[in-house]
Write a protein that holds these residues in place. Structure first.
Motif, short mmCIF file in Angstrom:
data_model
loop_
_atom_site.label_atom_id
_atom_site.label_comp_id
_atom_site.label_asym_id
_atom_site.label_seq_id
_atom_site.Cartn_x
_atom_site.Cartn_y
_atom_site.Cartn_z
N LEU A 132 84.92 17.75 33.33
CA LEU A 132 85.67 19.00 33.42
C LEU A 132 85.21 19.99 32.35
N ALA A 133 84.66 19.46 31.25
CA ALA A 133 84.07 20.29 30.19
C ALA A 133 85.05 21.33 29.65
N ILE A 134 86.29 20.93 29.47
CA ILE A 134 87.29 21.81 28.89
C ILE A 134 87.44 21.42 27.41
N PRO A 135 87.20 22.34 26.49
CA PRO A 135 87.17 22.00 25.06
C PRO A 135 88.41 21.26 24.54
N ALA A 136 89.58 21.72 24.94
CA ALA A 136 90.82 21.10 24.45
C ALA A 136 91.74 20.83 25.64
N PRO A 137 91.55 19.73 26.33
CA PRO A 137 92.39 19.42 27.50
C PRO A 137 93.86 19.34 27.11
N SER A 138 94.71 19.96 27.91
CA SER A 138 96.14 19.96 27.64
C SER A 138 96.74 18.59 27.95
N PRO A 139 97.92 18.30 27.40
CA PRO A 139 98.60 17.04 27.76
C PRO A 139 98.82 16.91 29.27
N LEU A 141 96.91 18.12 31.67
CA LEU A 141 95.64 17.79 32.32
C LEU A 141 95.28 16.32 32.07
N ARG A 142 95.49 15.85 30.86
CA ARG A 142 95.22 14.44 30.56
C ARG A 142 96.10 13.53 31.42
N LEU A 143 97.34 13.92 31.58
CA LEU A 143 98.24 13.13 32.42
C LEU A 143 97.77 13.13 33.88
N THR A 144 97.31 14.27 34.36
CA THR A 144 96.80 14.37 35.73
C THR A 144 95.62 13.43 35.94
N VAL A 145 94.71 13.39 34.98
CA VAL A 145 93.53 12.52 35.09
C VAL A 145 93.94 11.05 35.08
N ARG A 146 94.83 10.68 34.16
CA ARG A 146 95.25 9.27 34.09
C ARG A 146 96.00 8.86 35.35
N ALA A 147 96.84 9.76 35.87
CA ALA A 147 97.60 9.44 37.08
C ALA A 147 96.66 9.28 38.27
N TRP A 148 95.62 10.10 38.32
CA TRP A 148 94.67 9.97 39.43
C TRP A 148 93.90 8.65 39.34
N ILE A 149 93.52 8.24 38.15
CA ILE A 149 92.82 6.97 37.98
C ILE A 149 93.72 5.82 38.42
N ALA A 150 94.99 5.87 38.04
CA ALA A 150 95.93 4.83 38.46
C ALA A 150 96.09 4.81 39.98
N ASN A 151 96.15 6.00 40.57
CA ASN A 151 96.28 6.08 42.02
C ASN A 151 95.03 5.53 42.72
N ALA A 152 93.85 5.84 42.17
CA ALA A 152 92.61 5.32 42.75
C ALA A 152 92.58 3.81 42.69
N GLU A 153 93.07 3.26 41.61
CA GLU A 153 93.12 1.80 41.44
C GLU A 153 94.05 1.17 42.48
N ILE A 154 95.24 1.71 42.61
CA ILE A 154 96.22 1.16 43.56
C ILE A 154 95.72 1.30 45.00
N THR A 155 95.20 2.49 45.31
CA THR A 155 94.73 2.75 46.67
C THR A 155 93.57 1.84 47.04
N SER A 156 92.63 1.66 46.13
CA SER A 156 91.47 0.82 46.45
C SER A 156 91.86 -0.65 46.61
N LEU A 157 92.83 -1.10 45.83
CA LEU A 157 93.28 -2.49 45.97
C LEU A 157 94.03 -2.70 47.28
N GLU A 158 94.81 -1.69 47.68
CA GLU A 158 95.46 -1.78 48.98
C GLU A 158 94.43 -1.79 50.10
#
Length: 248
Positions: A132-139, A141-158
């Motif tokens: 994303l190359a954003i110098p100072a990611p907001s809380p 945005l960080r939450l959005t990225v972590r939530a997406w990773i968790a969703n990708a994990e759950i979805t792929s396992l299903e």
């Protein structure tokens, strides 16, 4: 074999077995037989199956983290598409063992294995944020990225259990979900919205983002949807105008 070679062989054999079967179904005898070694020899290198499982998982975690690495060239969604292709290939080839662990149903789960998985998740989040190359990611945005990773994990396992859609379709779906989540976050964060303009400008019509935009455009062509959404937007403006302190 040297001491190091034998240890590496045992780890490789164990990882192969743990990838094909849940860890509770793999025994030290299974590992010894697959390695062409004796049971006492395995115990000479590792105090028990749990230690061998954790070391195997650590190696697999390093491999998985490496699959999130991608040159920062070209449209963002196309980079993520390649990353998710490698991720899903890994999930598919290591299915039973990792599914048991990540779903919390494995008797082999421990603080050590949990630490390995957490490290992979952190590495994945760092890689996505770097793209994303954003110098100072907001809380947010960080939450959005972590939530997406968790969703990708759950979805792929299903998906592992059902295989209800082609792998390439799942790959595209996960990337488009990230684009949608990023867009929603930008709607709430003006600074991120400015960055989002550059992101969209770099995308191509035939890429994941271009295809998502066409799908959404098609959705708004369905009778009644545009009118309903417009009514919601106008209603929101009216509510805002009536709030204390507004210019209206």
């Amino acid at each position: 074999m040297s001491v190091d070679e034998r240890r590496e062989q045992l780890i490789a054999v164990a990882l192969e077995l743990f990838s094909r079967r849940p860890p509770e179904e793999v025994s030290i005898d299974d590992i010894a037989a697959a390695a062409g070694a004796s049971r006492p020899l395995v115990y000479h290198y590792f105090p028990g199956k749990q230690a061998l499982y954790e070391e195997s998982l650590r190696r697999a975690g390093q491999e998985l983290s490496a699959r999130f690495e991608e040159p920062a060239d070209g449209p963002l969604s196309e980079r993520l598409y390649r990353v998710m292709g490698r991720y899903l290939d890994f999930v598919q080839s290591h299915g039973p063992g990792f599914a048991a662990l990540l779903r919390g149903g494995s008797v082999a789960a421990s603080p050590g294995t949990s630490a390995v998985i957490d490290e992979v998740r952190r590495a994945a989040a760092d890689q996505i944020l770097s793209h994303l190359a954003i110098p100072a990611p907001s809380p947010g945005l960080r939450l959005t990225v972590r939530a997406w990773i968790a969703n990708a994990e759950i979805t792929s396992l299903e998906w592992l259990g059902e295989r209800s859609v082609p792998l390439e379709e799942l790959q595209l779906h996960l990337v488009q979900e990230f684009v949608a989540a990023l867009t929603l976050t930008a709607a709430r964060e003006p600074a991120l919205a400015v960055e989002l303009a550059g992101f969209f400008a770099a995308e191509r019509p035939d890429g994941p983002t271009g295809r998502l935009v066409r799908d959404l455009a098609g959705l708004f062509a369905v009778p009644g949807i545009t009118e309903a959404v417009t009514a919601l937007a106008v209603g929101a403006d009216d509510v805002a105008a009536q709030e204390p302190g507004s210019d209206g």
